[in-house]
Structure formats: C-alpha cells, structure tokens
Design an enzyme around this catalytic site. Structure first.
Site, PDB file in Angstrom:
ATOM      1  N   ARG A 134      11.518 -14.054  -1.653  1.00 59.62           N
ATOM      2  CA  ARG A 134      11.378 -13.867  -0.259  1.00 59.62           C
ATOM      3  C   ARG A 134      11.575 -14.898   0.742  1.00 59.62           C
ATOM      4  NH1 ARG A 134      11.133  -9.687  -2.647  1.00 59.62           N
ATOM      5  NH2 ARG A 134       9.407  -8.077  -2.434  1.00 59.62           N
TER       6      ARG A 134
ATOM      7  N   GLU B   1       3.876 -13.294   4.832  1.00 56.78           N
ATOM      8  CA  GLU B   1       5.282 -13.029   4.862  1.00 56.78           C
ATOM      9  C   GLU B   1       5.896 -12.719   5.941  1.00 56.78           C
ATOM     10  OE1 GLU B   1       6.714 -10.241   1.603  1.00 56.78           O
ATOM     11  OE2 GLU B   1       7.922  -9.061   3.051  1.00 56.78           O
TER      12      GLU B   1
ATOM     13  N   SER C 137       4.854  -5.456   3.969  1.00 52.32           N
ATOM     14  CA  SER C 137       3.836  -6.242   3.352  1.00 52.32           C
ATOM     15  C   SER C 137       3.527  -7.472   4.160  1.00 52.32           C
ATOM     16  CB  SER C 137       4.462  -7.091   2.185  1.00 52.32           C
ATOM     17  OG  SER C 137       4.883  -5.834   1.345  1.00 52.32           O
TER      18      SER C 137
HETATM   19  P1  NAP Z   1       2.908  -2.107  -6.687  1.00 52.80           P
HETATM   20  O1  NAP Z   1       3.797  -1.265  -7.703  1.00 52.80           O
HETATM   21  O2  NAP Z   1       1.486  -1.618  -6.152  1.00 52.80           O
HETATM   22  O3  NAP Z   1       2.969  -3.625  -7.428  1.00 52.80           O
HETATM   23  C1  NAP Z   1       2.215  -4.706  -6.720  1.00 52.80           C
HETATM   24  C2  NAP Z   1       3.139  -5.721  -6.815  1.00 52.80           C
HETATM   25  O4  NAP Z   1       3.318  -6.245  -8.104  1.00 52.80           O
HETATM   26  C3  NAP Z   1       4.474  -5.446  -5.995  1.00 52.80           C
HETATM   27  O5  NAP Z   1       4.391  -6.077  -5.023  1.00 52.80           O
HETATM   28  C4  NAP Z   1       5.333  -6.409  -7.317  1.00 52.80           C
HETATM   29  O6  NAP Z   1       6.090  -7.461  -6.806  1.00 52.80           O
HETATM   30  C5  NAP Z   1       4.781  -6.621  -8.466  1.00 52.80           C
HETATM   31  N1  NAP Z   1       5.367  -5.774  -9.299  1.00 52.80           N
HETATM   32  C6  NAP Z   1       5.127  -4.570  -9.923  1.00 52.80           C
HETATM   33  N2  NAP Z   1       5.781  -4.291 -10.827  1.00 52.80           N
HETATM   34  C7  NAP Z   1       6.355  -5.273 -11.360  1.00 52.80           C
HETATM   35  C8  NAP Z   1       7.297  -5.611 -12.344  1.00 52.80           C
HETATM   36  N3  NAP Z   1       7.855  -4.688 -13.206  1.00 52.80           N
HETATM   37  N4  NAP Z   1       7.921  -6.866 -12.536  1.00 52.80           N
HETATM   38  C9  NAP Z   1       7.424  -7.772 -11.362  1.00 52.80           C
HETATM   39  N5  NAP Z   1       6.694  -7.735 -10.550  1.00 52.80           N
HETATM   40  C10 NAP Z   1       6.293  -6.325 -10.531  1.00 52.80           C
HETATM   41  O7  NAP Z   1       4.075  -2.494  -5.528  1.00 52.80           O
HETATM   42  P2  NAP Z   1       4.398  -1.565  -4.208  1.00 52.80           P
HETATM   43  O8  NAP Z   1       3.436  -2.311  -3.307  1.00 52.80           O
HETATM   44  O9  NAP Z   1       4.270  -0.223  -4.389  1.00 52.80           O
HETATM   45  O10 NAP Z   1       5.714  -2.161  -3.891  1.00 52.80           O
HETATM   46  C11 NAP Z   1       6.639  -1.719  -4.718  1.00 52.80           C
HETATM   47  C12 NAP Z   1       7.815  -2.531  -4.336  1.00 52.80           C
HETATM   48  O11 NAP Z   1       8.262  -2.343  -3.099  1.00 52.80           O
HETATM   49  C13 NAP Z   1       7.842  -4.048  -4.625  1.00 52.80           C
HETATM   50  O12 NAP Z   1       8.987  -4.515  -4.968  1.00 52.80           O
HETATM   51  C14 NAP Z   1       7.629  -4.537  -2.995  1.00 52.80           C
HETATM   52  O13 NAP Z   1       7.920  -6.005  -3.010  1.00 52.80           O
HETATM   53  C15 NAP Z   1       8.246  -3.694  -2.249  1.00 52.80           C
HETATM   54  N6  NAP Z   1       7.896  -3.332  -0.939  1.00 52.80           N
HETATM   55  C16 NAP Z   1       8.286  -4.433  -0.098  1.00 52.80           C
HETATM   56  C17 NAP Z   1       7.686  -4.391   1.241  1.00 52.80           C
HETATM   57  C18 NAP Z   1       8.133  -5.413   2.239  1.00 52.80           C
HETATM   58  O14 NAP Z   1       7.574  -5.348   3.190  1.00 52.80           O
HETATM   59  N7  NAP Z   1       8.686  -6.384   1.947  1.00 52.80           N
HETATM   60  C19 NAP Z   1       6.719  -3.355   1.475  1.00 52.80           C
HETATM   61  C20 NAP Z   1       6.432  -2.525   0.620  1.00 52.80           C
HETATM   62  C21 NAP Z   1       6.884  -2.521  -0.499  1.00 52.80           C
HETATM   63  P3  NAP Z   1       7.347  -7.783  -5.959  1.00 52.80           P
HETATM   64  O15 NAP Z   1       6.779  -7.594  -4.326  1.00 52.80           O
HETATM   65  O16 NAP Z   1       7.604  -9.169  -6.066  1.00 52.80           O
HETATM   66  O17 NAP Z   1       8.286  -6.684  -6.215  1.00 52.80           O
END
Ligand code: NAP
Length: 344
Positions: free
Chosen positions: A160, A325, A229
């Site tokens: 990020r 972020e 996020s």
């Molecule tokens: P989640 O499944 O609830 O998991 C929580 C966090 O754990 C995620 O943010 C993700 O980090 C990390 N994670 C989960 N599985 C992983 C793996 N196999 N290896 C490494 N890290 C892992 O996550 P969620 O909130 O539903 O989001 C799913 C994805 O969408 C994530 O990649 C998240 O970053 C992305 N997202 C981004 C935004 C944004 O505004 N930038 C908003 C919503 C969701 P990472 O974030 O580092 O991937």
C-alpha cells in the site's frame, strides 16, 4: 482550462464530508498541465475520485482534478500492454480488460477510484497488487513542467505504498499507467473466498466472485459514505507476534517474506468491541470493522475523532498502533496522521 472557484467538495469525496475549495482546476491535457505548473502556488492537492481522501477542515487547499482519458492496448507474442490515462475509472478498466480476454486484474475488481490513484497506494486485494502488473507510470512534474516515465522499480512499490506517497508526494500528477499482462494466465485463488474455486476457473468467473464478496461485505459509498479500508493491516515483528499469540490464541496472522507478520486490522477493531460502534453521525461498519462510515456528519473531524478513539482502544488491548491508509487533507494540503493527532 476549466476551473471553478469556491466549490463545495461534498460530491467529490466518498466520505461525503463538506468543505469549501477556493479553486479547483481540471487539466485535460499535458499542455494544460504545463500552463497550470506556471501559475500554481502551494498548497495544492491532486484529487482523483476522492475515494481514499478525508478532508479534515472546513476549507481545502487548491485542488487539481485531472480530466485525462483514453485507453490503448497493444500486444506481442507473450503479453498485452494496457495504457490507461489517469482519469479512467479503475473498475471499468478491469472490466474492459477481462471482457476482452486480457486477464490478471480480476482480483482487483470493484476497487473504487481512478487509474491514476492506483499506483499511489499500490492498490491490492485478494492477493494481487497493482505492482504485479505495472510496467511504467507517466509522471508530470510541476517544478520542471516536464513529463517523465518511471519504470516499476522506480515507483518503489511496497505494501500500500509507493514513491508517489513518499519522495514525490504532491509534487506532480500521474498522467498514465501502463500495465503488462502475460497472455499465459493462472488464477490467483490464494485468499479465503476464492480458494474453493476450481483451478480451471475463468478470469470472468473469478471477477464475478470477487465482486460478490466485496458487495457482501463492503458498504456502497453511494448509500453509506465511506472510503473503504480506513486503516492499513499492521505488520509486526515475530517477537511481538509471539507475545500476542500467547494472549490471543485465535489471532489471524499472515507470515511475510521478511519474517515479519501481518495482522488483520479489522479483526483487532472487532475484538476491541468496536464493530458497529457509532458516535457523532459516524461509525464503524457493522459487517467490516476496517471500514469507517459517515451516516450523517458534515465534518471530516468527526471521522478523525472516531479513528483516534479506535486507534487508542486497539493500542490499549493489543499494544499495536493502527495507521490510516486514507489520505488526510487539511486546509494547508496533505498532512500526516501524527501531525493531525498531535497538533489538532
Ligand atoms: P479478510 O478475508 O477479512 O482478511 C482480513 C485481512 O487479512 C485482509 O485485509 C488481508 O490482507 C489479510 N489476508 C486474508 N487472507 C490472506 C492471505 N491468504 N494471505 C495474506 N493475507 C491475507 O479480508 P477482507 O476485508 O474481506 O478483504 C479481502 C481483500 O480485499 C483484501 O485483500 C483487502 O485488502 C481487500 N480490500 C481492500 C480494500 C481497500 O479499501 N483497499 C477494502 C476492502 C477490501 P490484505 O489487505 O493485505 O490483502
């Protein structure tokens, strides 16, 4: 060049907070950027679709909202090269590619914002990051009035983060992003939610699943204003993680290549008892605690106060300091979280 004075930014940020902009410029070409670079006096802030920006004060600095459009696609035997101008919408670009058999971006579907904003924070989701496919970024530098091309390594991408948030912060504008997508494609199904799909799945199907997952968890800013996020997932040392694991046996964690450990900020906020918490017209989303939402406040400060409270609660419980972020913009230009917290 089009410009407007005394403009309310309420519709220009997905948090829907109110603030007055003294002057907003809409450069639509590199020539117009050159003209702008000669008349620009600081402070200013470059705004894309406003989906990762929080206006903190009732006044904003001068805003520059580029209006640069166009997508060009070329190919060689092994790759497609997709060059998209900065003001193209990111999700529309992902759809355009996947619909035309150009695969690789499907895990990044529905990330809000413009193409030009994507390299700034090296957008990522479901195990894919922009840096996996970015081959160059065109950058207009205000001080010299020149257009430069930065290679992916010059962009210094990390989690990020990029040079556009660091050394080049607020000193120019990304005008175009060129992506290099291998024709030989394999789905990235490493994340929970996608790992049940069969490995012979199509990119279109992966994209559909990503969109379904995101829509089930994340509030639509048109209905409940938010900026996705709010905090980054904290990355801690192995030693700090071992200590946390002793006290919180079920803490989710992801080992990083450098032996550090990534924690899930949303889980920490939820465990601190704040999922669904509301105050002063703002709150923590009830399905995804990492997302702060604006129910009916006009003031960016209300979000800041909520974020400070969350940061304090999480620190008290886990000894982990969450960092935003989302980018914070005061009347004087972009600011850091520490400056806002320490100096009001
Ligand atoms: P989640 O499944 O609830 O998991 C929580 C966090 O754990 C995620 O943010 C993700 O980090 C990390 N994670 C989960 N599985 C992983 C793996 N196999 N290896 C490494 N890290 C892992 O996550 P969620 O909130 O539903 O989001 C799913 C994805 O969408 C994530 O990649 C998240 O970053 C992305 N997202 C981004 C935004 C944004 O505004 N930038 C908003 C919503 C969701 P990472 O974030 O580092 O991937």
């Amino acid at each position: 060049m089009k410009s407007v004075s005394n403009y309310s930014v309420r519709t220009l940020n997905t948090f829907s907070v109110e603030a007055n902009c003294p002057e907003i410029y809409y450069p639509a070409s590199v020539d117009e950027l050159k003209v702008l670079s000669q008349q620009l006096s600081k402070p200013f802030y470059v705004l894309g679709e406003g989906s990762n920006t929080l206006f903190v004060d009732s006044q904003t600095p001068v805003l520059i909202k580029p209006n640069l459009t166009g997508i060009e696609i070329s190919e060689d035997d092994e790759h497609y090269y997709v060059s998209a101008a900065a003001s193209e919408n990111w999700h529309q670009l992902v759809c355009h590619c996947v619909d035309n058999g150009i695969n690789g971006l499907e895990n990044l579907a529905l990330i809000p914002g413009s193409v030009g904003a994507a390299p700034v924070q090296n957008i990522g989701a479901y195990g894919t990051e922009l840096s996996d496919y970015c081959c160059s970024v065109n950058w207009f530098e205000f001080s010299s009035g020149t257009l430069q091309s930065l290679s992916a390594s010059q962009c210094q991408f990390s989690y990020r983060n990029s040079i556009f948030k660091q050394a080049l912060k607020n000193s120019g504008i990304i005008t175009k992003v060129t992506l290099c997508l291998p024709k030989k494609w394999q789905p990235n199904l490493s994340y929970h939610g996608l790992n049940q799909l069969s490995t012979d799945v199509t990119a279109k199907h992966v994209m559909k699943e990503v969109m379904k997952l995101r829509r089930s968890k994340l509030p639509d800013p048109d209905q409940i204003p938010n900026a996705g996020s709010f905090f980054k997932n904290p990355i801690v040392s192995q030693a700090q993680f071992e200590k946390l694991k002793e006290d919180f046996n079920d803490i989710p964690y992801y080992l990083q290549n450098d032996r550090k450990v990534k924690l899930a900020a949303g889980w920490l906020i939820e465990q601190a008892g704040l999922k669904g918490y509301r105050t002063q017209g703002v709150g923590v989303h009830d399905k995804q605690a990492l997302v702060l939402v604006n129910y009916n406040s006009k003031h960016g400060r209300d979000i800041i106060n909520l974020a400070k409270y969350i940061q304090a609660c999480v620190y008290e419980k886990f000894g982990v300091s969450l960092q935003p972020e989302v980018r914070m913009v005061t009347q004087l230009g972009e600011s850091t979280w520490d400056a806002i917290v320490n100096h009001g």
